[in-house]
Design a protein around this motif. Structure first.
Motif, PDB file in Angstrom:
ATOM      1  N   ALA A 118       0.957  -1.175  -0.111  1.00 59.47           N
ATOM      2  CA  ALA A 118       0.043   0.121  -0.016  1.00 59.47           C
ATOM      3  C   ALA A 118       0.779   1.208   0.063  1.00 59.47           C
ATOM      4  O   ALA A 118       1.633   1.730   0.941  1.00 59.47           O
ATOM      5  N   ASP A 119       0.762   1.949  -1.170  1.00 58.61           N
ATOM      6  CA  ASP A 119       1.515   3.247  -1.116  1.00 58.61           C
ATOM      7  C   ASP A 119       0.902   4.463  -0.670  1.00 58.61           C
ATOM      8  O   ASP A 119      -0.113   4.829  -1.396  1.00 58.61           O
ATOM      9  N   GLU A 120       1.087   5.168   0.702  1.00 59.59           N
ATOM     10  CA  GLU A 120       0.354   6.051   0.960  1.00 59.59           C
ATOM     11  C   GLU A 120      -1.190   5.995   0.883  1.00 59.59           C
ATOM     12  O   GLU A 120      -2.009   6.716   0.232  1.00 59.59           O
ATOM     13  N   PRO A 121      -1.904   4.940   1.358  1.00 56.73           N
ATOM     14  CA  PRO A 121      -3.138   4.469   1.441  1.00 56.73           C
ATOM     15  C   PRO A 121      -4.141   5.617   1.879  1.00 56.73           C
ATOM     16  O   PRO A 121      -5.340   5.619   1.367  1.00 56.73           O
ATOM     17  N   THR A 122      -3.777   6.511   2.721  1.00 55.99           N
ATOM     18  CA  THR A 122      -4.546   7.772   3.203  1.00 55.99           C
ATOM     19  C   THR A 122      -4.146   9.015   2.682  1.00 55.99           C
ATOM     20  O   THR A 122      -4.895   9.875   3.143  1.00 55.99           O
ATOM     21  N   GLY A 123      -3.111   8.886   1.884  1.00 51.28           N
ATOM     22  CA  GLY A 123      -2.437  10.139   1.549  1.00 51.28           C
ATOM     23  C   GLY A 123      -3.267  11.125   0.854  1.00 51.28           C
ATOM     24  O   GLY A 123      -3.321  12.351   0.953  1.00 51.28           O
ATOM     25  N   ASN A 124      -4.515  10.886   0.051  1.00 49.61           N
ATOM     26  CA  ASN A 124      -5.448  11.705  -0.636  1.00 49.61           C
ATOM     27  C   ASN A 124      -6.673  11.673   0.130  1.00 49.61           C
ATOM     28  O   ASN A 124      -7.636  12.288  -0.500  1.00 49.61           O
ATOM     29  N   LEU A 125      -6.835  11.445   1.164  1.00 52.88           N
ATOM     30  CA  LEU A 125      -8.098  11.268   2.086  1.00 52.88           C
ATOM     31  C   LEU A 125      -8.179  12.291   3.228  1.00 52.88           C
ATOM     32  O   LEU A 125      -7.080  12.529   3.824  1.00 52.88           O
ATOM     33  N   ASP A 126      -9.473  12.737   3.630  1.00 52.17           N
ATOM     34  CA  ASP A 126      -9.724  13.545   4.677  1.00 52.17           C
ATOM     35  C   ASP A 126      -9.380  12.363   6.082  1.00 52.17           C
ATOM     36  O   ASP A 126      -9.422  11.435   5.922  1.00 52.17           O
ATOM     37  N   LEU A 127      -9.463  13.336   7.043  1.00 56.29           N
ATOM     38  CA  LEU A 127      -9.116  12.482   8.273  1.00 56.29           C
ATOM     39  C   LEU A 127     -10.012  11.432   8.581  1.00 56.29           C
ATOM     40  O   LEU A 127      -9.715  10.219   8.967  1.00 56.29           O
ATOM     41  N   SER A 128     -11.486  11.625   8.467  1.00 57.64           N
ATOM     42  CA  SER A 128     -12.297  10.437   8.909  1.00 57.64           C
ATOM     43  C   SER A 128     -12.167   9.364   8.039  1.00 57.64           C
ATOM     44  O   SER A 128     -12.501   8.169   8.368  1.00 57.64           O
ATOM     45  N   THR A 129     -12.197   9.809   6.542  1.00 57.48           N
ATOM     46  CA  THR A 129     -12.190   8.779   5.648  1.00 57.48           C
ATOM     47  C   THR A 129     -10.927   8.047   5.716  1.00 57.48           C
ATOM     48  O   THR A 129     -10.988   6.602   5.386  1.00 57.48           O
ATOM     49  N   GLY A 130      -9.787   8.526   6.058  1.00 64.12           N
ATOM     50  CA  GLY A 130      -8.576   7.950   6.298  1.00 64.12           C
ATOM     51  C   GLY A 130      -8.579   7.043   7.246  1.00 64.12           C
ATOM     52  O   GLY A 130      -8.243   5.808   7.128  1.00 64.12           O
ATOM     53  N   GLU A 131      -9.365   7.205   8.255  1.00 67.91           N
ATOM     54  CA  GLU A 131      -9.530   6.266   9.495  1.00 67.91           C
ATOM     55  C   GLU A 131     -10.224   5.036   8.790  1.00 67.91           C
ATOM     56  O   GLU A 131      -9.955   3.892   9.527  1.00 67.91           O
ATOM     57  N   GLU A 132     -11.318   5.344   8.215  1.00 67.58           N
ATOM     58  CA  GLU A 132     -11.973   4.177   7.590  1.00 67.58           C
ATOM     59  C   GLU A 132     -11.361   3.136   6.996  1.00 67.58           C
ATOM     60  O   GLU A 132     -11.534   2.077   7.122  1.00 67.58           O
ATOM     61  N   ILE A 133     -10.215   3.820   5.867  1.00 67.78           N
ATOM     62  CA  ILE A 133      -9.463   2.992   5.119  1.00 67.78           C
ATOM     63  C   ILE A 133      -8.576   2.166   5.949  1.00 67.78           C
ATOM     64  O   ILE A 133      -8.369   0.892   5.796  1.00 67.78           O
ATOM     65  N   ILE A 134      -8.024   2.789   6.953  1.00 64.37           N
ATOM     66  CA  ILE A 134      -6.974   2.054   7.826  1.00 64.37           C
ATOM     67  C   ILE A 134      -7.831   0.920   8.799  1.00 64.37           C
ATOM     68  O   ILE A 134      -7.110  -0.094   8.639  1.00 64.37           O
ATOM     69  N   THR A 135      -8.972   1.276   9.082  1.00 62.39           N
ATOM     70  CA  THR A 135      -9.546   0.144   9.766  1.00 62.39           C
ATOM     71  C   THR A 135      -9.983  -0.937   8.907  1.00 62.39           C
ATOM     72  O   THR A 135      -9.821  -2.313   9.160  1.00 62.39           O
ATOM     73  N   LEU A 136     -10.436  -0.716   7.574  1.00 64.75           N
ATOM     74  CA  LEU A 136     -10.641  -1.653   6.480  1.00 64.75           C
ATOM     75  C   LEU A 136      -9.474  -2.528   6.284  1.00 64.75           C
ATOM     76  O   LEU A 136      -9.253  -3.764   6.237  1.00 64.75           O
ATOM     77  N   LEU A 137      -8.262  -1.807   5.913  1.00 66.34           N
ATOM     78  CA  LEU A 137      -7.049  -2.651   5.704  1.00 66.34           C
ATOM     79  C   LEU A 137      -6.828  -3.613   7.070  1.00 66.34           C
ATOM     80  O   LEU A 137      -6.138  -4.802   6.840  1.00 66.34           O
ATOM     81  N   LYS A 138      -6.778  -3.060   8.168  1.00 65.55           N
ATOM     82  CA  LYS A 138      -6.591  -3.881   9.375  1.00 65.55           C
ATOM     83  C   LYS A 138      -7.410  -5.118   9.441  1.00 65.55           C
ATOM     84  O   LYS A 138      -7.071  -6.236   9.834  1.00 65.55           O
ATOM     85  N   ASN A 139      -8.877  -4.727   9.008  1.00 67.66           N
ATOM     86  CA  ASN A 139      -9.721  -5.950   9.152  1.00 67.66           C
ATOM     87  C   ASN A 139      -9.462  -6.961   8.303  1.00 67.66           C
ATOM     88  O   ASN A 139      -9.629  -8.218   8.463  1.00 67.66           O
ATOM     89  N   LEU A 140      -9.171  -6.436   7.017  1.00 67.78           N
ATOM     90  CA  LEU A 140      -8.706  -7.299   5.923  1.00 67.78           C
ATOM     91  C   LEU A 140      -7.522  -8.286   6.085  1.00 67.78           C
ATOM     92  O   LEU A 140      -7.639  -9.566   5.899  1.00 67.78           O
ATOM     93  N   SER A 141      -6.601  -7.795   7.032  1.00 72.50           N
ATOM     94  CA  SER A 141      -5.348  -8.634   7.320  1.00 72.50           C
ATOM     95  C   SER A 141      -5.830  -9.709   8.131  1.00 72.50           C
ATOM     96  O   SER A 141      -5.501 -10.896   8.191  1.00 72.50           O
ATOM     97  N   LYS A 142      -6.676  -9.299   9.158  1.00 74.19           N
ATOM     98  CA  LYS A 142      -7.002 -10.429  10.191  1.00 74.19           C
ATOM     99  C   LYS A 142      -8.099 -11.373   9.478  1.00 74.19           C
ATOM    100  O   LYS A 142      -7.963 -12.661   9.511  1.00 74.19           O
ATOM    101  N   GLU A 143      -9.060 -10.922   8.727  1.00 74.22           N
ATOM    102  CA  GLU A 143     -10.008 -11.903   8.141  1.00 74.22           C
ATOM    103  C   GLU A 143      -9.480 -12.876   7.158  1.00 74.22           C
ATOM    104  O   GLU A 143      -9.805 -13.788   6.952  1.00 74.22           O
ATOM    105  N   ARG A 144      -8.645 -12.212   6.437  1.00 75.30           N
ATOM    106  CA  ARG A 144      -8.246 -12.868   5.061  1.00 75.30           C
ATOM    107  C   ARG A 144      -6.641 -13.335   5.156  1.00 75.30           C
ATOM    108  O   ARG A 144      -6.379 -14.054   4.423  1.00 75.30           O
ATOM    109  N   GLY A 145      -6.203 -13.292   6.251  1.00 75.73           N
ATOM    110  CA  GLY A 145      -4.846 -13.549   6.469  1.00 75.73           C
ATOM    111  C   GLY A 145      -3.630 -13.146   5.833  1.00 75.73           C
ATOM    112  O   GLY A 145      -3.225 -13.997   5.100  1.00 75.73           O
ATOM    113  N   VAL A 146      -3.772 -11.933   5.255  1.00 77.82           N
ATOM    114  CA  VAL A 146      -3.102 -11.044   4.169  1.00 77.82           C
ATOM    115  C   VAL A 146      -1.998 -10.080   5.085  1.00 77.82           C
ATOM    116  O   VAL A 146      -2.512  -9.504   5.834  1.00 77.82           O
ATOM    117  N   THR A 147      -0.846 -10.524   4.538  1.00 79.59           N
ATOM    118  CA  THR A 147       0.272  -9.306   5.269  1.00 79.59           C
ATOM    119  C   THR A 147       0.314  -8.119   4.188  1.00 79.59           C
ATOM    120  O   THR A 147      -0.205  -7.993   3.136  1.00 79.59           O
TER     121      THR A 147
END
Length: 245
Positions: A118-147
């Motif tokens: 992920a290259d700057e996955p929140t770089g073009n996003l506002d604060l709240s949207t960036g937090e949503e994307i960060i949470t989504l990525l973390k959940n995907l890591s746990k649920e799908r077993g992806v690094t």
């Protein structure tokens, strides 16, 4: 640095190992096999503005020659996973920045990668949207077993990362573990330098050759860590891991 992992840039010296594959010596015919291990989230999205959300995601499998039935099933599945199943026919210019990033994440997941870069996955996003994307990525890591290996300037990523590697001008400044709950002034000094030289996980090794046990900082795996240009990188996807660079 991220381009080295999938050989978007050639390895000019040292070693980069991905699941036991030495990228400095990999035969050209094995590069497609290597790249199938990765999903890539681009900072600038790289969506085709005249193609629908569905088409932008489907292109990955179409290029691989997959059958239409499989393409439809997988595209709808990953778009549902990122909450974009109701925007299949939308064009990218009609989407918000957060929605476009969700489409990019869906596209990265399409081939069931072992590792997402992920290259700057929140770089073009506002604060709240960036937090949503960060949470989504973390959940995907746990649920799908992806690094997930992310390059970012966003301090919010620290709170969801299992390992953090600080790099300044191509040199490692520090390596730290789980930093959840720490504020910015607990992590950086007044000049923005990392305060937490730490230990390194078994799954990701950043090492300089020639270091003895006494001359370098070592983690539980015994991998040596030192300030300086990275000469050796190794990734083992033995468990879901979130790494921030």
């Amino acid at each position: 640095l991220l381009k080295l992992f999938y050989l978007g840039e050639p390895v000019s010296e040292g070693q980069v190992l991905i699941d036991g594959i030495n990228l400095a010596r990999i035969p050209r015919k094995r590069i497609p096999e290597l790249r199938r291990k990765f999903g890539i989230i681009f900072q600038d999205y790289k969506l085709i503005p005249t193609r629908t959300v569905y088409d932008n995601v489907a292109l990955v499998l179409e290029a691989a020659g997959a059958k239409n039935r499989l393409i439809q099933k997988k595209v709808k599945s990953v778009l549902r996973l990122v909450g974009m199943e109701d925007r299949l026919k939308a064009l990218p210019p009609s989407l918000s920045g957060g929605e476009q990033q969700r489409v990019v994440i869906a596209r990265a997941l399409l081939n069931d990668p072992e590792i997402i870069l992920a290259d700057e996955p929140t770089g073009n996003l506002d604060l709240s949207t960036g937090e949503e994307i960060i949470t989504l990525l973390k959940n995907l890591s746990k649920e799908r077993g992806v690094t997930i290996i992310s390059a970012t300037h966003d301090i919010k990523m620290l709170n969801v990362s299992d390992q953090v590697v600080w790099i300044r001008d191509g040199r490692i400044e520090a390596i730290g573990g789980d930093l959840s709950g720490r504020s910015a002034d607990q992590v950086f000094d007044a000049d923005g330098r990392a305060l937490l030289p730490g230990m390194i996980d078994d799954q990701v090794h950043f090492r300089e050759p020639g270091l003895t046990r006494k001359s370098g900082v070592r983690g539980e795996s015994g991998a040596a860590v030192a300030g300086g240009i990275i000469r050796y990188m190794e990734v083992h996807n033995t468990k879901p891991l979130t790494v921030t660079l």
